[in-house]
Scaffold this active site. Structure first.
Site, PDB file in Angstrom:
ATOM      1  N   THR A 133       0.853  -1.182   0.000  1.00 13.88           N
ATOM      2  CA  THR A 133       0.000   0.000   0.000  1.00 13.88           C
ATOM      3  C   THR A 133       0.889   1.232   0.000  1.00 13.88           C
ATOM      4  O   THR A 133       1.909   1.270   0.693  1.00 13.88           O
ATOM      5  CB  THR A 133      -1.029  -0.008   1.154  1.00 13.88           C
ATOM      6  OG1 THR A 133      -1.839   1.166   1.051  1.00 13.88           O
ATOM      7  CG2 THR A 133      -0.381  -0.057   2.520  1.00 13.88           C
ATOM      8  N   GLU A 134       0.494   2.224  -0.816  1.00 13.65           N
ATOM      9  CA  GLU A 134       1.375   3.352  -1.096  1.00 13.65           C
ATOM     10  C   GLU A 134       1.746   4.148   0.154  1.00 13.65           C
ATOM     11  O   GLU A 134       2.780   4.805   0.196  1.00 13.65           O
ATOM     12  CB  GLU A 134       0.715   4.287  -2.112  1.00 13.65           C
ATOM     13  CG  GLU A 134      -0.522   5.008  -1.566  1.00 13.65           C
ATOM     14  CD  GLU A 134      -1.281   5.793  -2.629  1.00 13.65           C
ATOM     15  OE1 GLU A 134      -1.112   5.499  -3.820  1.00 13.65           O
ATOM     16  OE2 GLU A 134      -2.050   6.699  -2.253  1.00 13.65           O
ATOM     17  N   ASN A 135       0.872   4.099   1.167  1.00 12.75           N
ATOM     18  CA  ASN A 135       1.163   4.857   2.376  1.00 12.75           C
ATOM     19  C   ASN A 135       2.111   4.129   3.327  1.00 12.75           C
ATOM     20  O   ASN A 135       2.161   4.443   4.508  1.00 12.75           O
ATOM     21  CB  ASN A 135      -0.140   5.254   3.091  1.00 12.75           C
ATOM     22  CG  ASN A 135      -1.069   4.093   3.337  1.00 12.75           C
ATOM     23  OD1 ASN A 135      -1.278   3.254   2.476  1.00 12.75           O
ATOM     24  ND2 ASN A 135      -1.632   4.039   4.527  1.00 12.75           N
TER      25      ASN A 135
END
Lengths: 233, 216
Positions: free
Chosen positions: B50-52
């Site tokens: 996940t990008e975060n």
């Protein structure tokens, strides 16, 4: 020099000049230093340029700074959300400037500033509206866009724990922009749940070394259940 | 494998999941692509990014599992799996841009025959622009696959010769999974891997792109 440890968020952000560039950590509400933002709101500085992934949610934190028209410009990747009504109103009224940056370019511009890099060529955004007017180059057959470093006067970040040297550890996905923003500002202010004696943190687990941290303030995390307050190294 | 009926969203997601090689590192975009996670098997040993700032993302969190510090790119509370890792945003997008992810699955407004992707802006003059990680995701992974409906509500094909919407990334999409067909995109053009509830002739009549077929 060891960081200054202050007793309140208001003291931490005191003296911030009008027109300052302020980086604010967080992705949505995770890692958002809400109490420092509230102190900024009460402190009265205006004409701010804010760097954050988003443009505030609902009726709290950054959204209220925008509502009060204290933010002249926002640099972010994703301002529009279902609950970003204060940004939406300011934007439609032409009362806030928006610099829209792809999220990875935003992160890398911040990292670059902290690492002494003036600009860099990135493939992200090439051939899109967000690269219009920017220098491009083809390197080994791949097309790149020139993006410049992004620095700030002050960074407001949230970490889980600090020691008195300013070393920081974070918690889960609340880490997000904290470690890179800490490096890219002239002054970094971190709010943490606990400030521990020197020697309490395993040096192998430190994520942000204290050299990047100027001011520490302890903020109770009443919202986080005790069972979830484990250190995330 | 062709089928007589169009695919449901879950059937599309199951096709995508079955095509992901065992041991892959995968990013699933917001919206329809998140359904793919429901169809991955433990034997596939796929690690979700996940990008975060996380590898090893688990399913959505419920009840006592909800933790405000543990969310996905859509800001939905999620869980962590054994072996998960957290990292900051520059590392997260570095692993994306640096080609370390095997597959990224995204939604789209349109995809062109050359693999250009439009999924971040409709270009409406009064819309507030927002891009998030879309442009990084489009060009970063080794393979970018799209899940979308093939036709708009008005029946127009979303697989097109030239994008009518603002570009997210150029020449980045290699597969398009839709309810009516699965398309493979490459230097040789667009080929149809399977059709669902539509004949190849009908598909060719409705999609304004030269379509080759793959010999089974």
């Amino acid at each position: 020099m060891a960081p200054r440890i202050v007793s309140s968020p208001a003291e931490a952000v005191a003296g911030l000049a009008d027109g300052s560039t302020v980086m604010i950590g967080g992705f949505g509400n995770a890692g958002q230093p809400m109490e420092l933002i509230d102190a900024l709101l009460q402190g009265g500085a205006s004409g701010l340029t804010v760097v954050n992934n988003n443009a505030g949610q609902a009726d709290e934190g950054l959204a209220l700074l925008i509502k009060e028209r204290r933010v002249a410009k926002i640099v972010c990747s994703f301002p529009r959300q279902s609950d970003s009504w204060h940004f939406d109103a300011a934007y439609r009224a032409g009362e806030i400037e928006l610099e829209l940056v792809p999220q990875g370019n935003l992160a890398e511009r911040i990292r670059a500033a902290g690492a002494g890099i003036g600009a860099f060529f990135t493939p992200t955004g090439y051939g899109t509206q967000l690269a219009q007017g920017k220098e491009t180059r083809t390197i080994d057959g791949v097309n790149y866009v020139l993006e410049h470093a992004l620095k700030a006067d002050v960074a407001l970040i949230k970490a889980l724990h600090a020691d008195e040297k300013g070393n920081l550890v974070y918690r889960k996905t609340a880490r997000n922009f904290g470690p890179i923003m800490a490096t890219a500002a002239a002054r970094t202010i971190a709010q943490v749940q606990e400030i521990l004696p020197v020697g309490s943190l395993d040096p192998e687990h430190v994520v942000t070394p204290g050299i990047f941290v100027d001011t520490l303030v302890r903020v109770d995390a009443a919202a986080t259940p005790v069972s979830q307050q484990k250190e995330s190294a | 494998m062709n089928s007589a009926a169009p695919l449901t969203k879950h059937q599309i997601a199951a096709l995508v999941a079955a095509d992901i090689e065992a041991g892959s590192f995968v990013n699933l975009g917001i919206g329809q692509p998140t359904l793919v996670a429901d169809h991955l098997t433990p034997e596939q040993d796929v690690t979700l990014h996940t990008e975060n700032g996380m590898l090893g993302m688990g399913p959505a969190a419920h009840g006592d599992e909800v933790d405000p510090d543990l969310i996905n790119a859509g800001k939905i509370p999620v869980t962590e799996l054994p072996g998960a890792a957290y990292f900051h945003h520059a590392d997260s997008f570095g692993m994306m841009r640096g080609g370390h992810l095997d597959v990224c699955v995204l939604g789209a407004f349109q995809v062109s025959a050359a693999g250009d992707l439009a999924n971040w802006s409709t270009g409406a003059p009064d819309a507030i622009p927002a891009v998030g990680g879309a442009m990084d995701l489009a060009i970063g992974a080794k393979q970018t696959w799209v899940m979308m409906s093939l036709f708009t509500k008005d029946g127009a094909s979303k697989l097109v010769e030239t994008l009518a919407y603002p570009v997210t990334g150029l020449g980045c999409v290699t597969r398009v999974y839709t309810e009516s067909a699965v398309f493979l995109l490459g230097p040789g053009g667009v080929s149809v891997r399977s059709t669902h509830g539509i004949t190849l002739e009908e598909l060719r009549a409705r999609v304004p792109v030269a379509l080759a077929t793959i010999e089974a």
